[in-house]
Write a protein that holds these residues in place. Structure first.
Motif, PDB file in Angstrom:
ATOM      1  N   PRO A  95       1.039  -1.078  -1.086  1.00 33.08           N
ATOM      2  CA  PRO A  95       1.383  -2.465  -1.383  1.00 33.08           C
ATOM      3  C   PRO A  95       0.179  -3.396  -1.274  1.00 33.08           C
ATOM      4  O   PRO A  95      -0.816  -3.074  -0.621  1.00 33.08           O
ATOM      5  N   VAL A  96       0.289  -4.547  -1.913  1.00 31.09           N
ATOM      6  CA  VAL A  96      -0.720  -5.595  -1.800  1.00 31.09           C
ATOM      7  C   VAL A  96      -0.410  -6.357  -0.521  1.00 31.09           C
ATOM      8  O   VAL A  96       0.699  -6.845  -0.337  1.00 31.09           O
ATOM      9  N   LYS A  97      -1.392  -6.454   0.395  1.00 29.81           N
ATOM     10  CA  LYS A  97      -1.164  -7.103   1.690  1.00 29.81           C
ATOM     11  C   LYS A  97      -1.836  -8.467   1.713  1.00 29.81           C
ATOM     12  O   LYS A  97      -2.953  -8.624   1.219  1.00 29.81           O
ATOM     13  N   ILE A 104      -4.157   0.674 -14.806  1.00 26.75           N
ATOM     14  CA  ILE A 104      -3.808  -0.746 -14.683  1.00 26.75           C
ATOM     15  C   ILE A 104      -3.022  -0.979 -13.399  1.00 26.75           C
ATOM     16  O   ILE A 104      -3.267  -1.943 -12.680  1.00 26.75           O
ATOM     17  N   MET A 105      -2.066  -0.084 -13.083  1.00 28.50           N
ATOM     18  CA  MET A 105      -1.268  -0.253 -11.866  1.00 28.50           C
ATOM     19  C   MET A 105      -2.126  -0.105 -10.607  1.00 28.50           C
ATOM     20  O   MET A 105      -1.952  -0.840  -9.642  1.00 28.50           O
ATOM     21  N   VAL A 106      -3.065   0.838 -10.608  1.00 25.22           N
ATOM     22  CA  VAL A 106      -3.938   1.031  -9.448  1.00 25.22           C
ATOM     23  C   VAL A 106      -4.859  -0.179  -9.272  1.00 25.22           C
ATOM     24  O   VAL A 106      -5.106  -0.629  -8.156  1.00 25.22           O
ATOM     25  N   ALA A 107      -5.332  -0.745 -10.372  1.00 25.22           N
ATOM     26  CA  ALA A 107      -6.244  -1.890 -10.304  1.00 25.22           C
ATOM     27  C   ALA A 107      -5.532  -3.198  -9.968  1.00 25.22           C
ATOM     28  O   ALA A 107      -6.183  -4.187  -9.645  1.00 25.22           O
ATOM     29  N   ASP A 108      -4.212  -3.219 -10.010  1.00 19.03           N
ATOM     30  CA  ASP A 108      -3.430  -4.432  -9.757  1.00 19.03           C
ATOM     31  C   ASP A 108      -3.381  -4.715  -8.258  1.00 19.03           C
ATOM     32  O   ASP A 108      -2.471  -4.297  -7.562  1.00 19.03           O
ATOM     33  N   ARG A 109      -4.376  -5.408  -7.727  1.00 15.52           N
ATOM     34  CA  ARG A 109      -4.458  -5.698  -6.295  1.00 15.52           C
ATOM     35  C   ARG A 109      -4.436  -7.197  -6.002  1.00 15.52           C
ATOM     36  O   ARG A 109      -4.647  -7.613  -4.881  1.00 15.52           O
ATOM     37  N   GLU A 126       3.746  -7.886   2.581  1.00 11.96           N
ATOM     38  CA  GLU A 126       3.397  -6.736   1.741  1.00 11.96           C
ATOM     39  C   GLU A 126       4.171  -6.870   0.440  1.00 11.96           C
ATOM     40  O   GLU A 126       5.403  -6.889   0.441  1.00 11.96           O
ATOM     41  N   TYR A 127       3.445  -6.990  -0.673  1.00 13.42           N
ATOM     42  CA  TYR A 127       4.063  -7.144  -1.991  1.00 13.42           C
ATOM     43  C   TYR A 127       4.054  -5.816  -2.737  1.00 13.42           C
ATOM     44  O   TYR A 127       3.059  -5.091  -2.705  1.00 13.42           O
ATOM     45  N   THR A 128       5.145  -5.519  -3.414  1.00  9.83           N
ATOM     46  CA  THR A 128       5.215  -4.366  -4.307  1.00  9.83           C
ATOM     47  C   THR A 128       5.615  -4.871  -5.685  1.00  9.83           C
ATOM     48  O   THR A 128       6.753  -5.250  -5.912  1.00  9.83           O
ATOM     49  N   CYS A 129       4.631  -4.884  -6.579  1.00  8.42           N
ATOM     50  CA  CYS A 129       4.837  -5.426  -7.917  1.00  8.42           C
ATOM     51  C   CYS A 129       4.892  -4.340  -8.992  1.00  8.42           C
ATOM     52  O   CYS A 129       5.257  -4.624 -10.128  1.00  8.42           O
ATOM     53  N   ASN A 130       4.508  -3.110  -8.653  1.00 13.17           N
ATOM     54  CA  ASN A 130       4.552  -2.030  -9.639  1.00 13.17           C
ATOM     55  C   ASN A 130       4.839  -0.705  -8.937  1.00 13.17           C
ATOM     56  O   ASN A 130       4.959  -0.645  -7.712  1.00 13.17           O
ATOM     57  N   LEU A 131       4.946   0.353  -9.707  1.00 14.16           N
ATOM     58  CA  LEU A 131       5.332   1.665  -9.184  1.00 14.16           C
ATOM     59  C   LEU A 131       4.328   2.201  -8.163  1.00 14.16           C
ATOM     60  O   LEU A 131       4.723   2.727  -7.122  1.00 14.16           O
TER      61      LEU A 131
END
Length: 154
Positions: free
Chosen positions: A132-134, A25-30, A120-125
């Motif tokens: 990060p999500v860019k 789930i964390m890897v897919a969170d883009r 650059e967003y960091t929403c999870n570990l």
């Protein structure tokens, strides 16, 4: 195999399954936590060394840590880092409109320029560990005019 050993193995398998699902789930969170509705300069021109207000309207789906880099690209194609930053208060989910003021460098080339923000967003570990999500804001175009210099009389 004893009942105790089977229980420990079942518990270990359950934790491994839960960990694998959580990691997946964390890897897919883009998905970026904001989407831009509009972005525009308040005014169409600004002089070298002057400042211009930029207005954004965004829809924020969640609150995440972020690192922002702000850039002005002048008519010569030179990229100028914009370091002064105003921070809004009370960030919350939903639609919001906010303004930021930027100062145009004295050495920015005269002509059509644009301003953009890289976030650059960091929403999870997983994102905090280096993925990060860019997101880049829409470019905001305006004209840079020659700066006014005051020369004192002798």
């Amino acid at each position: 195999m004893s009942v105790w050993a089977k229980g420990v193995m079942a518990l270990f398998a359950a934790f491994a399954f839960y960990g694998a699902i959580s990691l997946g789930i964390m890897v897919a969170d883009r998905h970026p936590p904001i989407s831009y509705v509009s972005a525009a300069a308040i005014g169409s021109e600004v002089s070298q060394g002057g400042s211009i207000d930029i207005e954004y309207e965004v829809i924020r789906s969640r609150i995440c840590l972020s690192v922002l880099k702000r850039w002005l690209v002048d008519s010569a194609g030179d990229r100028h880092a914009i370091t002064n930053y105003t921070v809004g208060t009370g960030t919350r989910k939903g639609r919001e409109t906010y303004r930021r003021s930027i100062t145009i460098p004295d050495n920015a080339a005269v002509g059509r320029a644009h301003y953009e923000v890289s976030i650059e967003y960091t929403c999870n570990l997983v994102q905090r560990l280096g993925w990060p999500v860019k997101l880049t804001s829409p470019p905001i175009y305006f004209e840079i005019t020659p700066g006014v210099t005051v020369v004192p009389f002798s």
